[in-house]
Motif scaffolding. Structure first.
Motif, short mmCIF file in Angstrom:
data_model
loop_
_atom_site.label_atom_id
_atom_site.label_comp_id
_atom_site.label_asym_id
_atom_site.label_seq_id
_atom_site.Cartn_x
_atom_site.Cartn_y
_atom_site.Cartn_z
N VAL A 21 18.66 10.63 -16.33
CA VAL A 21 18.41 10.13 -14.98
C VAL A 21 17.47 10.92 -14.13
N GLY A 22 17.52 12.29 -14.30
CA GLY A 22 16.72 13.23 -13.61
C GLY A 22 15.39 12.96 -13.82
N LEU A 23 14.92 12.98 -15.05
CA LEU A 23 13.35 12.74 -15.58
C LEU A 23 12.73 11.55 -14.76
N ALA A 24 13.80 10.41 -15.02
CA ALA A 24 13.34 9.15 -14.27
C ALA A 24 13.16 9.19 -12.91
N MET A 25 13.98 9.91 -12.36
CA MET A 25 13.86 10.11 -10.55
C MET A 25 12.62 10.87 -10.34
N GLY A 26 12.20 11.88 -11.35
CA GLY A 26 11.23 12.83 -10.88
C GLY A 26 9.74 11.80 -10.87
N VAL A 27 9.72 11.07 -12.15
CA VAL A 27 8.30 10.23 -12.38
C VAL A 27 8.39 9.03 -11.43
N TYR A 28 9.34 8.61 -11.06
CA TYR A 28 9.33 7.60 -9.93
C TYR A 28 8.94 8.08 -8.67
N ASP A 29 9.43 9.23 -8.22
CA ASP A 29 9.07 9.74 -6.97
C ASP A 29 7.61 10.00 -6.92
N MET A 30 7.35 10.61 -7.95
CA MET A 30 5.66 11.01 -8.30
C MET A 30 4.76 9.79 -8.09
N CYS A 31 5.25 8.79 -8.80
CA CYS A 31 4.50 7.47 -8.94
C CYS A 31 4.47 6.73 -7.48
N ASN A 32 5.77 6.88 -6.84
CA ASN A 32 5.51 6.20 -5.37
C ASN A 32 4.67 6.73 -4.37
N ARG A 33 4.67 8.18 -4.62
CA ARG A 33 3.69 8.94 -3.80
C ARG A 33 2.19 8.57 -4.14
N TYR A 34 1.91 8.75 -5.50
CA TYR A 34 0.47 8.76 -5.96
C TYR A 34 0.01 7.36 -5.71
N LEU A 35 0.79 6.12 -5.62
CA LEU A 35 0.33 4.84 -5.75
C LEU A 35 -0.07 4.68 -3.97
N LYS A 36 0.52 5.48 -3.31
CA LYS A 36 0.36 5.19 -1.76
C LYS A 36 -0.90 6.11 -1.33
N GLU A 37 -1.28 6.98 -2.19
CA GLU A 37 -2.18 7.91 -1.81
C GLU A 37 -3.54 7.41 -2.60
N ARG A 38 -3.57 6.93 -3.58
CA ARG A 38 -4.89 6.67 -4.06
C ARG A 38 -5.24 5.21 -4.02
N LYS A 39 -6.53 5.16 -3.79
CA LYS A 39 -7.21 3.91 -3.51
C LYS A 39 -8.09 3.33 -4.39
N GLN A 40 -8.30 2.19 -4.81
CA GLN A 40 -9.04 1.58 -5.68
C GLN A 40 -9.30 0.14 -4.98
N PHE A 41 -10.75 -0.41 -5.06
CA PHE A 41 -11.24 -1.69 -4.60
C PHE A 41 -10.65 -1.66 -2.86
N GLY A 42 -10.80 -0.53 -2.29
CA GLY A 42 -10.68 -0.48 -0.81
C GLY A 42 -9.27 -0.52 -0.36
N THR A 43 -8.20 -0.46 -1.07
CA THR A 43 -6.70 -0.35 -0.91
C THR A 43 -6.11 0.46 -1.69
N ALA A 44 -4.64 0.87 -1.32
CA ALA A 44 -3.82 1.80 -2.02
C ALA A 44 -3.36 0.91 -3.18
N LEU A 45 -3.17 1.70 -4.20
CA LEU A 45 -2.78 1.15 -5.46
C LEU A 45 -1.49 0.59 -5.24
N ALA A 46 -0.52 1.14 -4.36
CA ALA A 46 0.70 0.52 -4.06
C ALA A 46 0.66 -0.68 -3.43
N ALA A 47 -0.46 -1.39 -3.01
CA ALA A 47 -0.41 -2.78 -2.28
C ALA A 47 -0.67 -3.63 -3.46
N PHE A 48 -1.13 -3.45 -4.59
CA PHE A 48 -1.25 -4.40 -5.69
C PHE A 48 0.19 -4.78 -6.33
#
Length: 408
Positions: free
Chosen positions: A259-286
């Protein structure tokens, strides 16, 4: 990434299920893990070194002994101990495993099965993390079939002589106190002994080239005519079934670790996808990114509830061995999926240790296997569901005079 991502995984408000003391423990450990562990642990993981300098700082949180009371121990509830495990694992699985082995295996064994003299001598220094513990059950030839111990204990004048090998023993390269499980040559029953660091005939060697929990100093232990005094034997251990008194709690903690490992990975991915952009938009928008995030998030909610319910059933005296096995098996299976999805979401950065996901991906592989493999734990649950054991020694077959076999 310099700072650890904020916690965004608790979308079902599970904090509401915790007491004030349990929430306090959770946030105290979270702050420590993010501030002290996160900045240094990727480098330690890369070098397969344990961050010894963090132990005195960890000791100040007063977490030693977990659920044990007295002797300087913290006397936590099951859920407080679980919150410690998951918040450490959220940042680093190795530190979570280090403390779990120390608290919920070594100290718990001494606290539940040791003599009053042993408790007074060992537990206060262990609670303060001045002495670190290790727990020696697994052997090179006996993992899942742990009851088939080959390490022996021979009674001699004034004590016992231990001979045998142990493998995969966490903390053992530097632990001051090691609990060794061995077969009594007189009774053929399993007993347990406290072996102190530096005892003649007791040697440890670090297991190299792991791809998981690299900071944990797992060791091979060799005992060659290792003498321990009579006072080293734990009087509460008279057969292998006595291990269940310890494993009942430790298996709860291991079920929480994914549970702890999964929480950390989710939190990292959630932030990363909002910050990283490809094709002119955040990855979180895909759409595909959001579907994977949602699947990770759903897994975490289910895993958390499984761990919480298991803990509550233990408090009520209703937990069975099969329940703990099912929770451990299911949580590690779902946790494995979270790791894989997180690795996909981070693309190339998903295999770089600095981004947490690759490190947690590897660490989950160890947790998937230790304290009972997924398969064995699933079959323990299946045995209770069906009343039929899927793993047991086949009946011996004897040769007849006509070349046929009959059951012996």
């Amino acid at each position: 990434m310099s700072n650890f991502p904020p916690a965004t995984h608790d979308v079902f408000f599970f904090d509401d299920l915790l007491s004030p003391e349990e929430r306090e423990t959770r946030y105290k450990v979270r702050e420590f893990a993010e501030k002290e562990i996160a900045p240094v642990i990727a480098d330690c993981w890369e070098r397969a070194e344990f961050p010894h300098h963090l132990v005195p700082k960890l000791a100040k949180l007063n977490l030693g002994g977990a659920t044990l009371k007295g002797y300087g121990c913290s006397g936590q509830s099951i859920l407080s101990a679980a919150m410690t495990v998951i918040e450490l694992a959220r940042v680093d699985g190795s530190m979570s495993t280090f403390l779990m082995v120390h608290n919920s295996l070594t100290m718990l064994t001494i606290g539940l099965l040791g003599s009053e003299e042993q408790k007074q001598q060992l537990l206060p220094k262990m609670a303060a993390l001045e002495w670190v513990g290790a727990w020696g059950l697994t052997e090179p030839s006996n993992g899942s079939d742990a009851s088939a111990l080959e390490t022996t204990a021979k009674k001699v004048d004034g004590g016992w002589v231990l001979n045998g090998r142990k493998r995969w023993i966490g903390n053992a390269t530097f632990a001051e106190v090691v609990v060794i499980w061995a077969r009594n040559l007189d009774t053929n029953q399993v007993n347990a002994f406290v072996v102190r660091k530096g005892t003649p005939g007791f040697t440890t060697s670090k297991i190299e080239n792991k791809i998981a929990l690299r900071c944990v100093q797992n060791a091979d232990i060799l005992m060659q005519d290792c003498f321990v005094a009579d006072a080293a034997r734990l009087p509460g251990v008279n057969n292998f079934q006595d291990t269940a008194k310890v494993l009942a709690i430790s298996r709860i903690m291991v079920a929480w670790q994914p549970v702890g490992l999964a929480m950390g990975v989710y939190d990292m991915c959630n932030r990363y996808l909002k910050e990283r952009k490809q094709f002119g938009t955040a990855l979180a928008a895909f759409q595909i990114s959001q579907e994977k995030l949602a699947r990770m998030l759903g897994n975490i909610q289910g895993m958390w509830l499984m761990g919480w319910r298991l803990s509550k059933l233990y408090e009520q005296g209703r937990m069975t061995h099969a329940m703990a096995s099912m929770a451990k098996a299911w949580n590690t299976l779902r946790g494995r999926e979270v790791m894989a999805l997180g690795r996909e979401l981070l693309g190339g950065n998903g295999v770089v240790g600095d981004f947490l996901v690759a490190k947690s991906f590897g660490d989950m592989e160890a947790i998937y296997t230790y304290e009972g493999t997924y398969e064995v734990n699933a079959l323990v649950a299946g045995r209770e569901a069906t009343g039929l054991a899927a793993f047991k020694a086949p009946p011996k077959r004897a040769q007849t005079g006509k070349g046929q076999h009959v059951q012996a």
